[in-house]
Write a protein that holds these residues in place. Structure first.
Motif, PDB file in Angstrom:
ATOM      1  N   THR A 136      26.789  14.653 172.356  1.00 49.86           N
ATOM      2  CA  THR A 136      26.697  13.234 172.340  1.00 49.86           C
ATOM      3  C   THR A 136      26.659  12.698 171.005  1.00 49.86           C
ATOM      4  O   THR A 136      25.953  13.182 170.266  1.00 49.86           O
ATOM      5  N   ALA A 137      27.272  11.556 170.645  1.00 44.76           N
ATOM      6  CA  ALA A 137      27.326  10.846 169.403  1.00 44.76           C
ATOM      7  C   ALA A 137      27.002   9.687 169.495  1.00 44.76           C
ATOM      8  O   ALA A 137      27.356   8.868 170.574  1.00 44.76           O
ATOM      9  N   THR A 138      26.605   8.909 168.357  1.00 45.49           N
ATOM     10  CA  THR A 138      26.463   7.484 168.280  1.00 45.49           C
ATOM     11  C   THR A 138      27.199   7.030 167.437  1.00 45.49           C
ATOM     12  O   THR A 138      27.354   7.614 166.259  1.00 45.49           O
ATOM     13  N   ALA A 139      27.923   5.735 167.438  1.00 44.18           N
ATOM     14  CA  ALA A 139      28.546   5.121 166.103  1.00 44.18           C
ATOM     15  C   ALA A 139      28.076   3.504 166.064  1.00 44.18           C
ATOM     16  O   ALA A 139      28.158   2.857 167.110  1.00 44.18           O
ATOM     17  N   GLU A 140      27.857   3.388 164.867  1.00 46.48           N
ATOM     18  CA  GLU A 140      27.541   2.006 164.418  1.00 46.48           C
ATOM     19  C   GLU A 140      28.256   1.410 163.724  1.00 46.48           C
ATOM     20  O   GLU A 140      28.843   1.866 162.847  1.00 46.48           O
ATOM     21  N   VAL A 141      28.923   0.192 164.252  1.00 43.90           N
ATOM     22  CA  VAL A 141      30.242  -0.497 163.606  1.00 43.90           C
ATOM     23  C   VAL A 141      29.693  -1.853 163.672  1.00 43.90           C
ATOM     24  O   VAL A 141      29.476  -2.416 164.323  1.00 43.90           O
ATOM     25  N   GLY A 142      30.050  -2.437 162.159  1.00 42.04           N
ATOM     26  CA  GLY A 142      29.729  -3.727 162.019  1.00 42.04           C
ATOM     27  C   GLY A 142      30.441  -4.171 160.814  1.00 42.04           C
ATOM     28  O   GLY A 142      31.496  -3.802 160.427  1.00 42.04           O
ATOM     29  N   THR A 143      29.858  -5.186 160.477  1.00 47.81           N
ATOM     30  CA  THR A 143      30.579  -5.878 159.282  1.00 47.81           C
ATOM     31  C   THR A 143      30.041  -5.068 157.830  1.00 47.81           C
ATOM     32  O   THR A 143      28.988  -4.790 157.824  1.00 47.81           O
TER      33      THR A 143
END
Length: 170
Positions: free
Chosen positions: A1-8
């Motif tokens: 499993t992976a995590t993704a941080e998406v933001g400004t």
């Protein structure tokens, strides 16, 4: 499993636009069209910048980001164009600028702006396509360049067209 941080985007203040897809084999693809994302799995983190993508396979770290095919610009028909017919649906000529990174194009026509109600979806080898099976109604269309690995790039702008039937004889 992976995590993704998406933001400004911290430098420009631009909000990220991205797409996440999961294949049947549980491989995940994260495509970033603008802004950036940080993807973390198996003690490895990669930063995916605008116009890049990464892939994460089960129990593996994310792959290094690779460029996406460049976006195309739509040529015709123009947004808001109307096509009239009497007995048979009109032939509509769709065209867009070619992309140097494309080996084919993904043409999408839908009944809604979010492209959830698809009417036509096809991979075509040219930057033009003639279609003559749209019934009465409003439609939205866009195109994506597809690279040698089969990856769709960023979608073009979305345009709306209308197909209408003459109700009075000429």
């Amino acid at each position: 499993t992976a995590t993704a941080e998406v933001g400004t985007d911290m430098q420009t203040g631009e909000k990220s636009q991205f797409e996440v897809s999961v294949n049947a084999d549980q491989t995940s693809k994260i495509k970033v069209f603008s802004g950036s994302a940080r993807v973390h799995a198996q003690c490895k983190e990669v930063e995916v910048k605008a116009h890049q993508m990464t892939e994460v396979r089960v129990d593996q770290p994310p792959r290094d980001p690779v460029p996406l095919p460049s976006a195309v610009s739509l040529q015709g028909p123009l947004g808001g164009a109307s096509f009239y017919y009497a007995n048979f649906p009109p032939q509509i000529h769709f065209s867009w600028t070619p992309s140097l990174s494309a080996v084919k194009y993904h043409l999408e026509i839908a009944k809604d702006f979010q492209f959830r109600s698809m009417v036509f979806e096809e991979h075509v080898s040219s930057n033009t396509f003639l279609y003559g099976n749209l019934k009465l109604g409003q439609y939205y269309w866009r195109v994506r360049a597809v690279d040698r690995q089969g990856e769709d790039g960023e979608p073009s702008e979305t345009r709306q067209i209308e197909v209408a039937q003459y109700t009075k004889p000429p």
